[in-house]
Design a protein around this motif. Structure first.
Motif, PDB file in Angstrom:
ATOM      1  N   VAL A  33      63.099  36.562  62.774  1.00  0.00           N
ATOM      2  CA  VAL A  33      62.889  35.400  61.900  1.00  0.00           C
ATOM      3  C   VAL A  33      64.140  34.513  61.942  1.00  0.00           C
ATOM      4  O   VAL A  33      65.257  35.023  61.842  1.00  0.00           O
ATOM      5  CB  VAL A  33      62.598  35.853  60.454  1.00  0.00           C
ATOM      6  N   PRO A  34      63.983  33.185  62.111  1.00  0.00           N
ATOM      7  CA  PRO A  34      65.150  32.287  62.099  1.00  0.00           C
ATOM      8  C   PRO A  34      65.976  32.459  60.836  1.00  0.00           C
ATOM      9  O   PRO A  34      65.443  32.715  59.751  1.00  0.00           O
ATOM     10  CB  PRO A  34      64.518  30.889  62.174  1.00  0.00           C
ATOM     11  N   LEU A  35      67.265  32.300  60.979  1.00  0.00           N
ATOM     12  CA  LEU A  35      68.177  32.510  59.862  1.00  0.00           C
ATOM     13  C   LEU A  35      67.817  31.641  58.670  1.00  0.00           C
ATOM     14  O   LEU A  35      67.896  32.090  57.516  1.00  0.00           O
ATOM     15  CB  LEU A  35      69.615  32.223  60.315  1.00  0.00           C
ATOM     16  N   ILE A  36      67.434  30.408  58.914  1.00  0.00           N
ATOM     17  CA  ILE A  36      67.123  29.500  57.816  1.00  0.00           C
ATOM     18  C   ILE A  36      65.965  30.030  56.977  1.00  0.00           C
ATOM     19  O   ILE A  36      65.914  29.841  55.761  1.00  0.00           O
ATOM     20  CB  ILE A  36      66.809  28.076  58.355  1.00  0.00           C
ATOM     21  N   ASP A  37      65.018  30.746  57.609  1.00  0.00           N
ATOM     22  CA  ASP A  37      63.880  31.297  56.872  1.00  0.00           C
ATOM     23  C   ASP A  37      64.247  32.600  56.156  1.00  0.00           C
ATOM     24  O   ASP A  37      63.578  32.985  55.187  1.00  0.00           O
ATOM     25  CB  ASP A  37      62.705  31.537  57.819  1.00  0.00           C
ATOM     26  N   ASP A  85      71.271  27.370  66.644  1.00  0.00           N
ATOM     27  CA  ASP A  85      71.537  28.716  66.133  1.00  0.00           C
ATOM     28  C   ASP A  85      71.230  29.720  67.240  1.00  0.00           C
ATOM     29  O   ASP A  85      70.060  29.992  67.525  1.00  0.00           O
ATOM     30  CB  ASP A  85      70.659  28.984  64.902  1.00  0.00           C
ATOM     31  N   PRO A  86      72.248  30.291  67.901  1.00  0.00           N
ATOM     32  CA  PRO A  86      71.992  31.203  69.019  1.00  0.00           C
ATOM     33  C   PRO A  86      71.368  32.523  68.600  1.00  0.00           C
ATOM     34  O   PRO A  86      70.715  33.176  69.412  1.00  0.00           O
ATOM     35  CB  PRO A  86      73.390  31.410  69.623  1.00  0.00           C
ATOM     36  N   ARG A  87      71.554  32.929  67.362  1.00  0.00           N
ATOM     37  CA  ARG A  87      70.910  34.149  66.894  1.00  0.00           C
ATOM     38  C   ARG A  87      69.405  33.997  66.942  1.00  0.00           C
ATOM     39  O   ARG A  87      68.669  34.889  67.385  1.00  0.00           O
ATOM     40  CB  ARG A  87      71.338  34.479  65.460  1.00  0.00           C
ATOM     41  N   SER A  88      68.930  32.855  66.484  1.00  0.00           N
ATOM     42  CA  SER A  88      67.494  32.603  66.397  1.00  0.00           C
ATOM     43  C   SER A  88      66.958  31.854  67.611  1.00  0.00           C
ATOM     44  O   SER A  88      65.740  31.728  67.764  1.00  0.00           O
ATOM     45  CB  SER A  88      67.187  31.793  65.129  1.00  0.00           C
ATOM     46  N   GLU A  89      67.859  31.329  68.442  1.00  0.00           N
ATOM     47  CA  GLU A  89      67.506  30.530  69.614  1.00  0.00           C
ATOM     48  C   GLU A  89      66.632  29.341  69.220  1.00  0.00           C
ATOM     49  O   GLU A  89      65.609  29.049  69.843  1.00  0.00           O
ATOM     50  CB  GLU A  89      66.816  31.389  70.683  1.00  0.00           C
ATOM     51  N   VAL A  90      67.054  28.631  68.188  1.00  0.00           N
ATOM     52  CA  VAL A  90      66.318  27.450  67.727  1.00  0.00           C
ATOM     53  C   VAL A  90      67.293  26.321  67.440  1.00  0.00           C
ATOM     54  O   VAL A  90      68.466  26.540  67.106  1.00  0.00           O
ATOM     55  CB  VAL A  90      65.492  27.728  66.451  1.00  0.00           C
ATOM     56  N   TRP A  91      66.794  25.096  67.593  1.00  0.00           N
ATOM     57  CA  TRP A  91      67.482  23.900  67.130  1.00  0.00           C
ATOM     58  C   TRP A  91      66.974  23.543  65.740  1.00  0.00           C
ATOM     59  O   TRP A  91      65.785  23.685  65.446  1.00  0.00           O
ATOM     60  CB  TRP A  91      67.225  22.728  68.068  1.00  0.00           C
ATOM     61  N   LEU A  92      67.868  23.086  64.906  1.00  0.00           N
ATOM     62  CA  LEU A  92      67.521  22.653  63.557  1.00  0.00           C
ATOM     63  C   LEU A  92      67.964  21.213  63.359  1.00  0.00           C
ATOM     64  O   LEU A  92      69.104  20.853  63.700  1.00  0.00           O
ATOM     65  CB  LEU A  92      68.207  23.536  62.508  1.00  0.00           C
ATOM     66  N   LYS A  93      67.075  20.407  62.824  1.00  0.00           N
ATOM     67  CA  LYS A  93      67.474  19.075  62.403  1.00  0.00           C
ATOM     68  C   LYS A  93      67.954  19.174  60.960  1.00  0.00           C
ATOM     69  O   LYS A  93      67.282  19.752  60.115  1.00  0.00           O
ATOM     70  CB  LYS A  93      66.317  18.093  62.492  1.00  0.00           C
ATOM     71  N   ILE A  94      69.145  18.635  60.695  1.00  0.00           N
ATOM     72  CA  ILE A  94      69.715  18.696  59.354  1.00  0.00           C
ATOM     73  C   ILE A  94      69.609  17.314  58.720  1.00  0.00           C
ATOM     74  O   ILE A  94      70.326  16.384  59.104  1.00  0.00           O
ATOM     75  CB  ILE A  94      71.187  19.144  59.393  1.00  0.00           C
ATOM     76  N   ASP A  95      68.679  17.173  57.800  1.00  0.00           N
ATOM     77  CA  ASP A  95      68.557  15.921  57.053  1.00  0.00           C
ATOM     78  C   ASP A  95      69.618  15.915  55.964  1.00  0.00           C
ATOM     79  O   ASP A  95      69.715  16.854  55.164  1.00  0.00           O
ATOM     80  CB  ASP A  95      67.161  15.787  56.442  1.00  0.00           C
ATOM     81  N   GLN A  96      70.418  14.856  55.931  1.00  0.00           N
ATOM     82  CA  GLN A  96      71.551  14.798  55.022  1.00  0.00           C
ATOM     83  C   GLN A  96      71.755  13.372  54.532  1.00  0.00           C
ATOM     84  O   GLN A  96      71.284  12.420  55.160  1.00  0.00           O
ATOM     85  CB  GLN A  96      72.812  15.275  55.736  1.00  0.00           C
ATOM     86  N   PRO A  97      72.457  13.200  53.408  1.00  0.00           N
ATOM     87  CA  PRO A  97      72.757  11.848  52.936  1.00  0.00           C
ATOM     88  C   PRO A  97      73.654  11.131  53.936  1.00  0.00           C
ATOM     89  O   PRO A  97      74.381  11.766  54.700  1.00  0.00           O
ATOM     90  CB  PRO A  97      73.495  12.085  51.611  1.00  0.00           C
ATOM     91  N   PRO A  98      73.628   9.810  53.955  1.00  0.00           N
ATOM     92  CA  PRO A  98      74.513   9.072  54.855  1.00  0.00           C
ATOM     93  C   PRO A  98      75.981   9.373  54.542  1.00  0.00           C
ATOM     94  O   PRO A  98      76.370   9.523  53.390  1.00  0.00           O
ATOM     95  CB  PRO A  98      74.186   7.599  54.553  1.00  0.00           C
ATOM     96  N   ARG A 375      70.578  18.673  51.534  1.00  0.00           N
ATOM     97  CA  ARG A 375      70.425  19.138  52.912  1.00  0.00           C
ATOM     98  C   ARG A 375      69.044  19.758  53.068  1.00  0.00           C
ATOM     99  O   ARG A 375      68.612  20.563  52.246  1.00  0.00           O
ATOM    100  CB  ARG A 375      71.486  20.183  53.291  1.00  0.00           C
ATOM    101  N   ARG A 376      68.347  19.355  54.132  1.00  0.00           N
ATOM    102  CA  ARG A 376      67.052  19.946  54.451  1.00  0.00           C
ATOM    103  C   ARG A 376      67.046  20.299  55.936  1.00  0.00           C
ATOM    104  O   ARG A 376      67.473  19.504  56.772  1.00  0.00           O
ATOM    105  CB  ARG A 376      65.918  18.966  54.138  1.00  0.00           C
ATOM    106  N   PHE A 377      66.566  21.504  56.252  1.00  0.00           N
ATOM    107  CA  PHE A 377      66.620  22.015  57.607  1.00  0.00           C
ATOM    108  C   PHE A 377      65.211  22.122  58.178  1.00  0.00           C
ATOM    109  O   PHE A 377      64.317  22.694  57.551  1.00  0.00           O
ATOM    110  CB  PHE A 377      67.286  23.392  57.644  1.00  0.00           C
ATOM    111  N   THR A 378      65.021  21.590  59.387  1.00  0.00           N
ATOM    112  CA  THR A 378      63.716  21.624  60.046  1.00  0.00           C
ATOM    113  C   THR A 378      63.891  22.206  61.439  1.00  0.00           C
ATOM    114  O   THR A 378      64.711  21.707  62.229  1.00  0.00           O
ATOM    115  CB  THR A 378      63.104  20.222  60.161  1.00  0.00           C
ATOM    116  N   VAL A 379      63.145  23.277  61.744  1.00  0.00           N
ATOM    117  CA  VAL A 379      63.214  23.881  63.067  1.00  0.00           C
ATOM    118  C   VAL A 379      62.570  22.930  64.068  1.00  0.00           C
ATOM    119  O   VAL A 379      61.460  22.447  63.877  1.00  0.00           O
ATOM    120  CB  VAL A 379      62.491  25.247  63.086  1.00  0.00           C
TER     121      VAL A 379
END
Length: 385
Positions: A33-37, A85-98, A375-379
């Protein structure tokens, strides 16, 4: 009190009954399971919380993230962030304030982001850059310096000044008292090659290390005593035309390009052995030929290499064509190589500034980021070779 305990026990039993997977099977499933989950999964029950941490400890441990920051070169200079994230082998988009724009976003080594003008200096060094610090500008204005965080001191060195040829002094900013201080003496490496383009920087708990990429000549600086040490020769040999330094598993490593910029024949990794004035380099790995080709990309030449390090990982990229990112995990004295497509390295990004950092991101860091509400994370995908 007894009634509260009974309610908690009942809630846990109900959660466990709903999630009927237990023990080793649950830990094995969680290891995929991806770390974020996992941050959400550990909230299911105490049983799941224990299983999450046991899985991370024994089956698939947390690994440092590579974070790619993309900043527009046009007003309002919007900045986005993507993390691998190399543990999960996924890219995450990080939505953040400007990010409140000060100037162009920059980074001299793996963890620190900064922006500077003649009036203001802004910097951030926490894993996901949730907090930015703002200070008066350094006492001496300069462009393209090296900037590093060592302990409680921000170190600014090198750089150029359009109105003079004299070398610029090193400055330190003490986070505890919010004050700049000047160290007048600087080594030759910062006089002859003052721009960060020609230098590689690494830090440990006590010192900043600066290497001239072409010669391998290295100095270290201790901000607590304002003392320079060196020079040390970290060039592995005449066959290496450009090198970069970092820390992997708490040991300094040197990554060297072999051949010449128009004909890179190989990439090797050495460990710099401590304990003597004459630094000894021990070869620990060579990049597979296929990955050397991916590192070059479509560039006609490769004059230097981008390097970010953290923990047991080294991330390498071609600064002029970062479409493919090379991963090197060092364990038991050997290298395990891989590559991943840079989801930010498209044609559009060529017109924008890309800045690379590397961070230890654990469940506590993710918890704080999610709880901050900004912060919001999207795989995005899991493309890895």
């Amino acid at each position: 009190m007894e009634e509260n305990n009974q309610q908690e026990l009942k809630a846990e039993e109900e959660a466990s009954a709903t999630a009927s997977i237990h023990g080793d099977v649950l830990e094995i499933i969680l290891s995929h399971v991806p770390l974020i989950d996992l941050e959400h999964a550990r909230c299911v029950s105490n049983t799941w919380n224990r299983a999450v941490f046991s899985s991370l400890r024994h089956l698939n441990p947390i690994k440092p993230w590579l974070i790619v920051h993309k900043q527009s070169t046009r007003h309002p200079y919007a900045t986005t962030a993507h993390a691998y994230d190399p543990r999960s082998e996924v890219w995450l988009k990080i939505d953040q304030p400007p990010i409140n724009h000060v100037s162009a976003l920059r980074s001299s080594h793996s963890t620190l982001l900064y922006m500077q003008t003649s009036l203001q200096f802004a910097f951030s060094f926490d894993p996901l850059h949730l907090k930015w610090y703002r200070a008066n500008a350094p006492l001496v204005w300069r462009t393209d310096p090296i900037v590093a965080l060592v302990g409680h001191c921000v170190v600014v060195a090198g750089g150029t000044f359009d109105l003079g040829d004299d070398p610029l002094p090193l400055e330190t900013y003490d986070l505890r008292i919010g004050k700049w201080d000047i160290c007048q003496w600087i080594p030759t490496v910062l006089k002859d090659s003052p721009s960060s383009l020609w230098l590689s920087v690494a830090v440990d708990e006590h010192k900043m290390y600066v290497t001239e990429k072409s010669s391998g000549i290295t100095h270290s600086f201790d901000p607590s005593t304002k003392t320079w040490f060196g020079p040390y020769d970290l060039r592995p040999g005449n066959h290496v035309f450009s090198s970069a330094i970092g820390f992997v598993n708490d040991s300094m490593v040197v990554v060297g390009l072999i051949g010449d910029s128009e004909n890179v024949k190989g990439v090797k990794l050495w460990e710099a052995m401590k304990g003597t004035e004459m630094v000894e380099l021990r070869e620990i790995g060579e990049m597979p030929e296929e990955l050397v080709g991916k590192l070059k990309g479509e560039s006609a030449c490769l004059p230097s290499i981008g390097l970010n390090t953290m923990g047991q990982f080294a991330y390498l990229h071609n600064p002029s064509d970062p479409g493919e990112l090379i991963l090197c995990e060092v364990a038991d004295g050997a290298c395990r190589w891989g590559s991943v497509r840079n989801v930010v390295g498209d044609d559009e990004s060529r017109m924008q500034r890309l800045v690379f950092t590397c961070s230890d991101v654990g469940l506590g860091v993710l918890h704080d980021a999610i709880c901050s509400g900004n912060r919001r994370f999207t795989v995005e995908d899991n493309i890895v070779d």
